[in-house]
Design a protein around this motif. Sequence first.
Motif, mmCIF file in Angstrom:
data_model
loop_
_atom_site.group_PDB
_atom_site.id
_atom_site.type_symbol
_atom_site.label_atom_id
_atom_site.label_comp_id
_atom_site.label_asym_id
_atom_site.label_seq_id
_atom_site.Cartn_x
_atom_site.Cartn_y
_atom_site.Cartn_z
ATOM 1 N N GLU A 149 22.271 82.044 26.124
ATOM 2 C CA GLU A 149 22.974 80.773 26.301
ATOM 3 C C GLU A 149 22.088 79.621 25.844
ATOM 4 O O GLU A 149 20.868 79.753 25.767
ATOM 5 C CB GLU A 149 23.381 80.565 27.764
ATOM 6 C CG GLU A 149 24.269 81.649 28.338
ATOM 7 C CD GLU A 149 25.643 81.716 27.694
ATOM 8 O OE1 GLU A 149 26.082 80.705 27.099
ATOM 9 O OE2 GLU A 149 26.279 82.776 27.782
ATOM 10 N N GLY A 150 22.718 78.476 25.573
ATOM 11 C CA GLY A 150 21.987 77.280 25.192
ATOM 12 C C GLY A 150 22.374 76.122 26.085
ATOM 13 O O GLY A 150 23.192 76.256 26.998
ATOM 14 N N SER A 151 21.795 74.937 25.815
ATOM 15 C CA SER A 151 22.087 73.707 26.571
ATOM 16 C C SER A 151 21.905 73.880 28.066
ATOM 17 O O SER A 151 22.632 73.290 28.863
ATOM 18 C CB SER A 151 23.510 73.210 26.251
ATOM 19 O OG SER A 151 23.637 72.899 24.895
ATOM 20 N N SER A 152 20.953 74.733 28.441
ATOM 21 C CA SER A 152 20.622 75.005 29.857
ATOM 22 C C SER A 152 21.765 75.656 30.624
ATOM 23 O O SER A 152 21.784 75.616 31.863
ATOM 24 C CB SER A 152 20.171 73.720 30.571
ATOM 25 O OG SER A 152 18.964 73.254 30.029
ATOM 26 N N ARG A 153 22.716 76.265 29.938
ATOM 27 C CA ARG A 153 23.783 76.987 30.647
ATOM 28 C C ARG A 153 23.162 78.100 31.484
ATOM 29 O O ARG A 153 22.383 78.910 30.996
ATOM 30 C CB ARG A 153 24.803 77.583 29.672
ATOM 31 C CG ARG A 153 25.659 76.577 28.964
ATOM 32 C CD ARG A 153 26.837 77.255 28.249
ATOM 33 N NE ARG A 153 27.826 77.730 29.207
ATOM 34 C CZ ARG A 153 28.467 78.889 29.123
ATOM 35 N NH1 ARG A 153 28.192 79.743 28.144
ATOM 36 N NH2 ARG A 153 29.375 79.228 30.017
ATOM 37 N N GLY A 154 23.512 78.128 32.748
ATOM 38 C CA GLY A 154 23.043 79.168 33.644
ATOM 39 C C GLY A 154 21.667 78.929 34.228
ATOM 40 O O GLY A 154 21.234 79.671 35.108
ATOM 41 N N ILE A 155 20.956 77.913 33.738
ATOM 42 C CA ILE A 155 19.635 77.590 34.279
ATOM 43 C C ILE A 155 19.821 76.492 35.316
ATOM 44 O O ILE A 155 20.194 75.368 34.988
ATOM 45 C CB ILE A 155 18.678 77.133 33.166
ATOM 46 C CG1 ILE A 155 18.568 78.207 32.087
ATOM 47 C CG2 ILE A 155 17.305 76.821 33.751
ATOM 48 C CD1 ILE A 155 17.735 77.796 30.889
ATOM 49 N N THR A 156 19.600 76.831 36.571
ATOM 50 C CA THR A 156 19.877 75.911 37.672
ATOM 51 C C THR A 156 18.667 75.796 38.585
ATOM 52 O O THR A 156 17.619 76.406 38.339
ATOM 53 C CB THR A 156 21.078 76.394 38.501
ATOM 54 O OG1 THR A 156 20.669 77.553 39.266
ATOM 55 C CG2 THR A 156 22.269 76.773 37.620
ATOM 56 N N ALA A 157 18.835 75.039 39.659
ATOM 57 C CA ALA A 157 17.763 74.908 40.648
ATOM 58 C C ALA A 157 17.380 76.249 41.258
ATOM 59 O O ALA A 157 16.281 76.411 41.793
ATOM 60 C CB ALA A 157 18.192 73.931 41.737
#
Length: 335
Positions: A149-157
Amino acid sequence: MKVALTCNILPSDYSRESGDDTFAEFDAPSTIEAIKRALLNFCDSVTVVEADEDAYETLRRGGFDFAFNIAEGVRGEAREAQIPAMLEMLGIPYSGSGVTTLAITLDKRRTKEVLAANGIRTPRFQLLSRESDLSEDLKFPLFLKPNGEGSSRGITAKSLVVSREELQGVVSEMVSRYRQPVLAEEYLTGREFTVGLLGNSPEVLPIVEVSFDGLPEGAPRFDCYEVKWIYDSLDAGYDTTVCPAEVDDDLRSRIEDTAKRTFEALEIRDLCRLDLRLDEDAEPSVFDVNALPGLIPDPEENSRFPKAAYASGRSYDQLIAEIFASALERQGMGF
C-alpha cells in the motif's frame, strides 16, 4: 503534442481526514487541474484519462503522443504498474518509472530485498501472514504495515508494537482488512527524513525532516495515516515537516549518497521520494520508496515532494515542467 494525463481522481465526497483510507492514494481534482495547467505551457492539449477499466480503450483511441503518468491503479498487488504496462503495449512514451520498478516499489518486501542486495541500509524485516510466522531474530519494538500500500494506508497509531500479544492483534487486523501480508521491520528511533530526487542523474532536492515534537500529547511520534492526513492537515494546522532539514554537511552528504544509490538500484526514472531514518550507527537507513510521489500543489498541505521543490526555489509549474522535460529527454523527444 497531444498529452494524456493518466491519474486516479478522488471521489468528490471523499475526505482523507475522515480516517477512511480507501482512496487515500488518489489525487484531488485541484492537483489534476494544476498539473494540466502546467503541462499546457508546453503542449497543444492535455486530456485527463482516469486509470480505471476503460483506460486501455481511451488510450488506444486517443491518438496521444505522450502520457504524464501519476496513476495509482485500481486494484491488485502491482496496480501502480497497470497504466505503464498499457502505455508500453500501445507504444505511448510516458513520464516516471517503468513497469518493473513500479511493481517492485509498491511491494515493500521486494524493495527492501533490492536495497539489501545493493548494500543499502534498510531495517531488518520479515513478511508475516500471521503472528506465528515471526522469527525470533527480529527484535521488538517492531513497525507493521501492509506490504503493498501507499500514502500510509494501513499504517496507524497501532503500527508500532512492543510485544507478540500486540503484534498478533495488529497483524490479524491488517491481513483481514487489506487482504495481503504484513511487513514487520525493526523500529529505528533516529531522526526521520524524506528525500526527493528529480531528473535522471538525479538532483537531490532539499532534505525534509519529519518532526513530531509539535504534535499534541497522545499523538503518534512516527509517520502514519493519522499524522500525515489528520494532524498535518489544513484544518488541524500542525506541520510535521522542516525543510530544508537542519543537518550538517557530513550527514547531508550521507543522506544524498544513500538516496542516489537507491534511485539507481531500483532503476527509478524522472522523480522519486524516499523515506529514511538514522539507525543505531547514525547511518541513513531506507524504509520506504515512492516512485510516484504526491504532487499536491498547495504549499499549506505540506505535500513533501513539492515542499522540497519549493525550498529549492522552484515554482509548482517549474517542477512539473522539469519532470516533463526529463521524461522527454530520456526518450529522445523535446518540447
